[in-house]
Every structure is written in C-alpha cells, then in structure tokens.
Design a protein around this motif. Structure first.
Motif: not given
Length: 553
Positions: A315-332
């Motif tokens: 279940w800890s693999a969910v950290a991958v899409p969480v990091a992608a969502g945070a990246t989208v927010a940060w770059f925006t």
C-alpha cells in the motif's frame, strides 16, 4: 546569368534540396538498422553455441528494428507450431530511431551556405518518405525470417511514430513556435492566443504535465529498484538459469536494460492503483496479486510481489501518485504566484485552478500513451495481454493529479499571497525605527538652518535656544517644553519671568516644507553638547549648588 536571376537559381535548387531531404531520411533509417545489426552480429559471433547462420542474425536484427517503431512481429518458431505475436516494445530501444528521425528533419531545415532551405512541409514529407522507403525494404527482407512483421502494424503505429518524430524535428528547427490557429477556429481562440498571458499559462500547463509524468516514471522506477533488491536472490537465479555462457548473459542483460523504462511504467501503474496484467487471468495491484500468472522466466519479473492480498508495504506505493499531485501543484504555483510577487501580479484563483486541472489532464494523457506503448502481447491465449491497461492507467493518473494538484495549487497560492499577520524581528525593528523617526523630526525646529524662521522661533520662545533644541533632538525631549531646572539664557535675562508666553509658544512650531528639508539627518557620531555655551548661566547650573529651578515661574 545566375547572378542576375536569383529566382531561377532557387527554382533549379529546389529539386536538389528535396532530394537531399529524402536522402537524409533514408540515411537516418539506415543508421538505425545498422546499429542494431552490428550489435546482434557481435552477440552472434561471440556465442559459442550459435546454431543459426549470419542471415538468421540479420533477420533478427531487422525484426528488432521494426519492433522498436511499434510494429508487431510474428514469431513462427514456437513449440506448439502456432505463430505467436510479439508486441511488447522495448522503450529504450525505441529512443534510437525516434531520435534519428527527429535529428534528420531538424538538420534539413538548418540553413547552410550555398544550399537553399526547403519549406517545412517539403522537408517533413521528404524525410518521412525516405525513412519509410527503407522501412518497407527492411520489412520485405525480414518476411521470411524467424521474426516477420505484421503488415497492418507498419501503418499504425510504426508510420505514425515516424511522422510524429519528423514533425517534432521540423517544429524544433522553426524555433518551437506557437502559431496562429486555423481560420475555422473560434474567434475567442484567436484572441486568447494573441495575449501573452495565455501563452504563459499554456507553457506552464505543458511543463507541469511533463513534470507530473516524470515524477510518476521516477517513482515507478524506484518501486522496481526496491523490489529487485528485496527479491535479489530470485532475480539472480533467473538470470543464471536463462544463459550459461557470458555471451548469453550479456544478451539477457541488454534485454533487461532496454526493458527498464517498461518496468518503470508498470511500477507507475502499480502505484496508481490499476496495476498491470500478467496474462489474461492475472492482475497485480497494491490491494492483491490475483489469478494464475503466466510468467516467463526473466530477471525483471522476479521483482513481482508475493501472490495474495497486499500488505502495508504494497500500500505504500501510493506515495508515487501523491508525489505527482504535489509536483503538479508546486509547478503551477511557481508561475501563478512566484515568490515576492504582489497580489495584483499573481494569477487569480480561477486561473490557477484551471492551469492545474489542465496539467492533470496532460499528465493523464501522457501516462496513458506510455502505458499503451509499454505493454503488448507476448504470445497467444494466456500471454495475449501483458502490461498495464492504458485507459485505466491514464484515468487513474488524471484523478490523482487533479484531486491533489488543484486544491494543493490553491492552498500554495493562498499561502504565498497571505497577508502578514505578524512581522519578523527584523521587520519589527525597522518598523519601530521608521515610526519613531517622524515624531523626532517633527519635534526639531528648523531655526538652525533657516534664518527667516529663526526670528519666528525667537519670538515664540523669547530667546535663541539653539543649543537646547539640538540637545532635545538627541534626548527625545518635547520641543514645546523645557527640561526641569532650565532657565532663560543671558540674552533673555532682562525679560520678566512672569510674563505670559505668546500664543505661538503654546504649540509646537511647525516648519515649512523648505525648512524641513534643511534639517540635517541624525548621525551616530554627532555629540549635541559640543555646542554648549560657556556663559555665566552655564557655569552656575554646572555647579551642584546652582542646579535646579531658579524659582521663577
């Protein structure tokens, strides 16, 4: 005649330029085929147990080159005698032909001395035509080998990949412009593209989507690397079992190397939730490893989790899409509200949310394309489906990045544009010094540098108190009242002490703007008592018995 007729020379040079573009496309295809053929022949020569002829090795090289473009191969030599399709494209191997086509189309449009530059459409057409002509010849050559090509796959996706790479090269040679939309497009789209703010937002959306896809791929590669280290012993056994000599092991290693990007995409699909298929009857997700997998022996497949329900580690693999969502927010937010930007210069909440949502759409589309390219059949029946399902993976990437990226971008924007409730210690000190500067300057009369106002000051105070006024500036005293124990100086000794002060003395004298500008700034090295007079009044007040009020009121 040629010098006086430049249009004629251009017309004469046009066929030569187009032929040069056609040749560049053919050379790009030949370089790709030659590089793979050299590698396959080197492995064939070094293999002591090779039972095929050089022709068989060249047929295998031709099949691998076509497979790198996305074409589906047919493997005729099977145990059951039934031809089996091979559609799993090694993504790292596909980088070579794509880069060669891109470079060929770009270099054709680079101006050189003595050679006219063709049009963008002409360069694109001729480069693609030259490349596809070589591709057709290679497909015809490999039709009788162990890996023949499935003819419909030459048009889609192989020809589409070549055309896309050539179009990207032409666009790069033109400076990556964002040209006007077609004439049939809505007027609102034309007006939007004419605004610089729209282009800035479009560039931000593209960069943010690319960053989100990169984070997903990097997270997937990290998952695969951790799983390989966790299952190091089974991976080593699989590697040794596939090949006994060093030439075979090098071949297995190279095959695993070109499949590393595919494994990264599978890891990203696993972290997003849909997972990937290991045949028609088995699916691997963080929640469970279900079904009966049809697993060929290969080192990368040894990194698969254990069969059965998933654990906390899965279940800890969910950290991958969480990091992608945070990246989208940060770059925006990097473009929507840069550090130190004023509120009126930042994007509005609606623009920020729209940019993050469009970036999530781009991230989902890119992930879906990669998932479609990373999977494919490896045979018939049980191995007809192998890899992630592209539309499920793309939808999951869109959902994760939109649900996390849009609210995250709005929160980061609000945080950067927040109103400071309490300043830092340095800001407090600066604010206190700035607040104290005005009352001090207001309490200092300007009679020291304005002779016209000096008479007014003497009339108001009854004497020239220049030394007292300077000392009041340093000591922070009020200009309207004297310190306890002060007396009039010698110039005003003859004046009655009980005479009431004029009306002007009851209030603080206000200096005109010109006189206010003539007041010298405070200096830390300034000593106000350097100008104390040495008259009898000062001598009397300097003694202890003479200090204090004089008794006059």
């Amino acid at each position: 005649m040629t010098g006086s007729s430049p249009s004629l020379s251009a017309e004469q040079g046009r066929p030569a330029v187009l032929a040069f573009a056609l040749l560049r496309g053919a050379v790009a295809a030949g370089l790709g085929v030659g590089s793979i053929a050299v590698l396959v022949l080197a492995l064939w020569i070094s293999s002591p147990a090779s039972d095929s002829s050089p022709g068989g090795a060249l047929h295998a090289a031709a099949g691998l080159w076509l497979l790198a473009h996305g074409a589906e191969l047919i493997r005729a030599d099977t145990l059951s005698g039934v031809p089996a399709p091979v559609g799993l494209v090694p993504l790292l191997l596909a980088v070579v032909p794509v880069w060669l086509v891109h470079r060929a189309a770009r270099d054709v449009l680079v101006p050189e001395e003595g050679r006219p530059v063709p049009s963008a459409a002409g360069a694109f057409t001729m480069v693609v035509t030259g490349y596809l002509l070589v591709g057709a010849a290679v497909a015809y050559y490999g039709r009788g080998g162990p890996l023949s090509v499935h003819l419909p796959s030459l048009l889609f996706p192989a020809a589409l990949v070549v055309a896309g790479a050539a179009a990207a090269g032409v666009w790069t040679a033109a400076g990556r412009p964002v040209g006007p939309p077609p004439s049939w497009a809505p007027v609102s789209l034309h007006e939007a593209l004419a605004r610089g703010r729209f282009r800035e937002q479009a560039g931000t959306v593209c960069r943010t989507a690319a960053a989100g896809v990169s984070v997903l791929l990097g997270g997937g590669a990290l998952l695969v690397a951790v799983a390989l280290m966790w299952h190091a012993h089974p991976a080593q056994e699989s590697f040794v079992r596939l090949a006994g000599d060093w030439a075979g092991r090098v071949s297995v290693f190279l095959l695993a190397l070109v499949l590393v990007p595919n494994a990264a995409v599978w890891g990203a699909a696993y972290g997003l939730g849909p997972g990937f298929a290991l045949g028609t009857a088995s699916t691997v997700t963080p929640l469970a490893f279900s079904g009966r997998p049809a697993l060929p022996g290969f080192p990368l497949l040894a990194a698969l989790p254990a069969e059965g329900p998933g654990t906390v580690l899965n279940w800890s693999a969910v950290a991958v899409p969480v990091a992608a969502g945070a990246t989208v927010a940060w770059f925006t937010v990097r473009r929507a509200a840069p550090p130190g930007a004023a509120r009126e210069d930042a994007w509005s909440p609606r623009e920020t949310a729209l940019a993050a949502a469009l970036a999530a759409v781009g991230c989902g589309a890119g992930t879906a394309v990669l998932a479609a390219a990373a999977g494919g059949p490896l045979g018939t029946r049980a191995l007809a489906e192998f890899g992630p399902v592209w539309w499920l993976t793309g939808a999951a990437a869109l959902a994760w990045t939109a649900l996390l990226g849009v609210p995250g971008a709005l929160l980061l924007r609000a945080w950067r544009l927040r109103e400071p409730g309490a300043s830092t210690d340095e800001e407090d000190e600066e604010g206190e010094a700035a607040g104290n500067a005005e009352p001090v300057r207001a309490s200092v009369p300007v009679s020291v540098s304005a002779p016209a106002h000096e008479a007014t000051s003497r009339a108001s105070y009854g004497s020239d108190r220049r030394w007292w006024l300077w000392s009041g500036r340093r000591g922070g005293g009020d200009a309207a009242g004297a310190a306890p124990g002060s007396e009039p100086d010698a110039a005003s000794a003859g004046a009655p002490a009980s005479r009431p002060a004029p009306a002007a003395a009851a209030s603080t004298p206000v200096a005109p703007p010109a006189a206010r500008l003539s007041v010298p700034d405070r200096d830390e090295s300034f000593e106000p008592y350097d100008f104390l007079p040495t008259d009898p009044w000062h001598e009397r007040t300097a003694r202890p018995e003479g200090a204090g009020p004089s008794g006059n009121s």
